[in-house]
Design a protein around this motif. Sequence first.
Motif, PDB file in Angstrom:
ATOM      1  N   PRO A 143       0.816  -1.232   0.000  1.00  0.00           N
ATOM      2  CA  PRO A 143       0.000   0.000   0.000  1.00  0.00           C
ATOM      3  C   PRO A 143       0.839   1.267   0.000  1.00  0.00           C
ATOM      4  O   PRO A 143       0.489   2.249  -0.681  1.00  0.00           O
ATOM      5  CB  PRO A 143      -0.809  -0.135   1.296  1.00  0.00           C
ATOM      6  N   SER A 144       1.950   1.268   0.739  1.00  0.00           N
ATOM      7  CA  SER A 144       2.830   2.440   0.751  1.00  0.00           C
ATOM      8  C   SER A 144       3.483   2.636  -0.612  1.00  0.00           C
ATOM      9  O   SER A 144       3.607   3.767  -1.096  1.00  0.00           O
ATOM     10  CB  SER A 144       3.909   2.283   1.829  1.00  0.00           C
ATOM     11  N   PHE A 145       3.906   1.533  -1.234  1.00  0.00           N
ATOM     12  CA  PHE A 145       4.474   1.620  -2.570  1.00  0.00           C
ATOM     13  C   PHE A 145       3.468   2.202  -3.557  1.00  0.00           C
ATOM     14  O   PHE A 145       3.803   3.084  -4.353  1.00  0.00           O
ATOM     15  CB  PHE A 145       4.916   0.231  -3.055  1.00  0.00           C
ATOM     16  N   THR A 146       2.246   1.711  -3.512  1.00  0.00           N
ATOM     17  CA  THR A 146       1.218   2.200  -4.436  1.00  0.00           C
ATOM     18  C   THR A 146       0.990   3.687  -4.263  1.00  0.00           C
ATOM     19  O   THR A 146       0.936   4.447  -5.245  1.00  0.00           O
ATOM     20  CB  THR A 146      -0.100   1.441  -4.206  1.00  0.00           C
ATOM     21  N   THR A 147       0.882   4.137  -3.007  1.00  0.00           N
ATOM     22  CA  THR A 147       0.657   5.556  -2.740  1.00  0.00           C
ATOM     23  C   THR A 147       1.826   6.407  -3.208  1.00  0.00           C
ATOM     24  O   THR A 147       1.646   7.421  -3.896  1.00  0.00           O
ATOM     25  CB  THR A 147       0.417   5.778  -1.238  1.00  0.00           C
ATOM     26  N   CYS A 148       3.042   5.999  -2.840  1.00  0.00           N
ATOM     27  CA  CYS A 148       4.226   6.796  -3.172  1.00  0.00           C
ATOM     28  C   CYS A 148       4.503   6.802  -4.677  1.00  0.00           C
ATOM     29  O   CYS A 148       4.857   7.844  -5.244  1.00  0.00           O
ATOM     30  CB  CYS A 148       5.439   6.271  -2.418  1.00  0.00           C
ATOM     31  N   ILE A 149       4.350   5.645  -5.324  1.00  0.00           N
ATOM     32  CA  ILE A 149       4.571   5.583  -6.771  1.00  0.00           C
ATOM     33  C   ILE A 149       3.561   6.460  -7.493  1.00  0.00           C
ATOM     34  O   ILE A 149       3.908   7.227  -8.412  1.00  0.00           O
ATOM     35  CB  ILE A 149       4.479   4.132  -7.278  1.00  0.00           C
ATOM     36  N   PHE A 150       2.292   6.380  -7.076  1.00  0.00           N
ATOM     37  CA  PHE A 150       1.260   7.167  -7.746  1.00  0.00           C
ATOM     38  C   PHE A 150       1.505   8.666  -7.549  1.00  0.00           C
ATOM     39  O   PHE A 150       1.414   9.449  -8.499  1.00  0.00           O
ATOM     40  CB  PHE A 150      -0.114   6.783  -7.203  1.00  0.00           C
ATOM     41  N   MET A 151       1.833   9.066  -6.329  1.00  0.00           N
ATOM     42  CA  MET A 151       2.029  10.487  -6.052  1.00  0.00           C
ATOM     43  C   MET A 151       3.291  11.017  -6.722  1.00  0.00           C
ATOM     44  O   MET A 151       3.302  12.133  -7.261  1.00  0.00           O
ATOM     45  CB  MET A 151       2.070  10.730  -4.548  1.00  0.00           C
ATOM     46  N   SER A 152       4.373  10.236  -6.707  1.00  0.00           N
ATOM     47  CA  SER A 152       5.586  10.670  -7.396  1.00  0.00           C
ATOM     48  C   SER A 152       5.378  10.702  -8.910  1.00  0.00           C
ATOM     49  O   SER A 152       5.921  11.568  -9.605  1.00  0.00           O
ATOM     50  CB  SER A 152       6.764   9.757  -7.042  1.00  0.00           C
ATOM     51  N   LEU A 153       4.570   9.778  -9.415  1.00  0.00           N
ATOM     52  CA  LEU A 153       4.255   9.767 -10.846  1.00  0.00           C
ATOM     53  C   LEU A 153       3.501  11.028 -11.245  1.00  0.00           C
ATOM     54  O   LEU A 153       3.867  11.703 -12.220  1.00  0.00           O
ATOM     55  CB  LEU A 153       3.427   8.528 -11.181  1.00  0.00           C
ATOM     56  N   THR A 154       2.463  11.366 -10.494  1.00  0.00           N
ATOM     57  CA  THR A 154       1.684  12.562 -10.825  1.00  0.00           C
ATOM     58  C   THR A 154       2.512  13.835 -10.634  1.00  0.00           C
ATOM     59  O   THR A 154       2.413  14.774 -11.434  1.00  0.00           O
ATOM     60  CB  THR A 154       0.414  12.632  -9.963  1.00  0.00           C
ATOM     61  N   ASN A 155       3.339  13.874  -9.580  1.00  0.00           N
ATOM     62  CA  ASN A 155       4.188  15.049  -9.368  1.00  0.00           C
ATOM     63  C   ASN A 155       5.212  15.208 -10.481  1.00  0.00           C
ATOM     64  O   ASN A 155       5.540  16.329 -10.883  1.00  0.00           O
ATOM     65  CB  ASN A 155       4.894  14.953  -8.013  1.00  0.00           C
ATOM     66  N   GLY A 156       5.736  14.079 -10.973  1.00  0.00           N
ATOM     67  CA  GLY A 156       6.681  14.158 -12.077  1.00  0.00           C
ATOM     68  C   GLY A 156       6.022  14.605 -13.377  1.00  0.00           C
ATOM     69  O   GLY A 156       6.579  15.411 -14.123  1.00  0.00           O
ATOM     70  N   LEU A 157       4.828  14.111 -13.631  1.00  0.00           N
ATOM     71  CA  LEU A 157       4.140  14.459 -14.877  1.00  0.00           C
ATOM     72  C   LEU A 157       3.682  15.915 -14.923  1.00  0.00           C
ATOM     73  O   LEU A 157       3.567  16.493 -16.003  1.00  0.00           O
ATOM     74  CB  LEU A 157       2.926  13.531 -15.071  1.00  0.00           C
ATOM     75  N   LYS A 158       3.421  16.507 -13.777  1.00  0.00           N
ATOM     76  CA  LYS A 158       2.945  17.895 -13.760  1.00  0.00           C
ATOM     77  C   LYS A 158       4.046  18.891 -13.393  1.00  0.00           C
ATOM     78  O   LYS A 158       3.740  20.023 -13.020  1.00  0.00           O
ATOM     79  CB  LYS A 158       1.768  18.038 -12.794  1.00  0.00           C
ATOM     80  N   VAL A 159       5.313  18.503 -13.507  1.00  0.00           N
ATOM     81  CA  VAL A 159       6.413  19.393 -13.132  1.00  0.00           C
ATOM     82  C   VAL A 159       6.342  20.689 -13.933  1.00  0.00           C
ATOM     83  O   VAL A 159       6.200  20.683 -15.153  1.00  0.00           O
ATOM     84  CB  VAL A 159       7.769  18.682 -13.346  1.00  0.00           C
ATOM     85  N   PHE A 160       6.411  21.801 -13.229  1.00  0.00           N
ATOM     86  CA  PHE A 160       6.325  23.103 -13.890  1.00  0.00           C
ATOM     87  C   PHE A 160       7.110  24.176 -13.144  1.00  0.00           C
ATOM     88  O   PHE A 160       8.026  24.782 -13.689  1.00  0.00           O
ATOM     89  CB  PHE A 160       4.861  23.537 -14.023  1.00  0.00           C
ATOM     90  N   ASP A 161       6.741  24.401 -11.870  1.00  0.00           N
ATOM     91  CA  ASP A 161       7.279  25.555 -11.159  1.00  0.00           C
ATOM     92  C   ASP A 161       8.774  25.482 -10.934  1.00  0.00           C
ATOM     93  O   ASP A 161       9.467  26.499 -11.006  1.00  0.00           O
ATOM     94  CB  ASP A 161       6.543  25.748  -9.816  1.00  0.00           C
ATOM     95  N   ILE A 162       9.301  24.276 -10.691  1.00  0.00           N
ATOM     96  CA  ILE A 162      10.739  24.169 -10.456  1.00  0.00           C
ATOM     97  C   ILE A 162      11.528  24.450 -11.737  1.00  0.00           C
ATOM     98  O   ILE A 162      12.612  25.039 -11.704  1.00  0.00           O
ATOM     99  CB  ILE A 162      11.081  22.776  -9.882  1.00  0.00           C
ATOM    100  N   ILE A 163      10.963  24.061 -12.883  1.00  0.00           N
ATOM    101  CA  ILE A 163      11.603  24.356 -14.162  1.00  0.00           C
ATOM    102  C   ILE A 163      11.498  25.842 -14.477  1.00  0.00           C
ATOM    103  O   ILE A 163      12.448  26.461 -14.967  1.00  0.00           O
ATOM    104  CB  ILE A 163      10.972  23.503 -15.277  1.00  0.00           C
ATOM    105  N   LEU A 164      10.349  26.437 -14.150  1.00  0.00           N
ATOM    106  CA  LEU A 164      10.168  27.868 -14.365  1.00  0.00           C
ATOM    107  C   LEU A 164      11.192  28.669 -13.572  1.00  0.00           C
ATOM    108  O   LEU A 164      11.745  29.650 -14.071  1.00  0.00           O
ATOM    109  CB  LEU A 164       8.746  28.282 -13.969  1.00  0.00           C
ATOM    110  N   ALA A 165      11.461  28.261 -12.341  1.00  0.00           N
ATOM    111  CA  ALA A 165      12.400  28.985 -11.488  1.00  0.00           C
ATOM    112  C   ALA A 165      13.849  28.703 -11.868  1.00  0.00           C
ATOM    113  O   ALA A 165      14.695  29.595 -11.805  1.00  0.00           O
ATOM    114  CB  ALA A 165      12.162  28.618 -10.026  1.00  0.00           C
TER     115      ALA A 165
END
Length: 292
Positions: free
Chosen positions: A211-233
């Motif tokens: 369950p922890s793997f599923t949560t962390c993989i899903f959240m890191s996946l979505t955070n990686g796919l929506k990366v924007f502000d760190i690249i902007l800065a």
Amino acid sequence: MKRKTKRQIETILFSAPAIILVCMMMYIPFVMSGYYSLTEWNGISKDATFIGLKNFKTIFLESRDFLDSLWFTTKYTIVFVIFSNVFAIALAVILTKKFKLANLFRGIFFIPYIMSMTIVGFIWKFIFTSGFEKLYEITNWNIWNYSWLGDNNLVFFSVAFVGVWQSLGFYIVLYIAGLQAVPQDVLEAAIVDGANGRQKFFRVTLPLLGPSFTTCIFMSLTNGLKVFDIILALTKGGPGTATNSVTMQIYKEAFTNNHYGTGAAQSIIYFLFVLIVTQLVLKGFNKKEVDL
């Protein structure tokens, strides 16, 4: 009947504001984006010219900007998901050990996560430029003299490193919670059966962290796919288009180039891409979870 009717009215009254807000902020804009993806519009004028699927044809056949940004985002997401989860689980295992400074180190690792990504980006931009330059003057080591944000071959690793560094504390907390939830009697039974530390971790602890793997993989996946502000800065998509993510590409197309129709078409395509990827990943990890 009166009491039942009263409850139904109360349910409608209390849920209606939330439903209206969600529709106004999510569903209506999504439907409007679908319409504007079929038009030629600069986002300012009152009239939008209907052009059918021309924007989608341009994206796939006439311009490589979106496809290049999709490839960069895919690479970044893969690296971000792998390293953030590997480092997080390794540090979580260490920080679940009983030693005096465990809680202090947990707080230190979590501090970057509570900071704004934009602030983190500007901090690391200063470090990569002025900070590394000062270190080169002191140590004369060539590693500090590289152009970490200006070299096309290095900038990807710089951006990925900052992304992993900033979010690492959050995943550490989730894995610590998962490790603490593993039943001690199961671990003790493994020891009685003759399992050593390595076997106990890889054959007992890791499967129970499903369950922890599923949560962390899903959240890191979505955070990686929506990366924007760190690249902007950090780079604003540069040098050139070396770090141009899909979200950055959509932003530039719609609000910098004033091609709102093309930007809307790109957002629709990316929405479908993210939907398919996340559903496949979730389905795959849910099948591998071990019930306690």
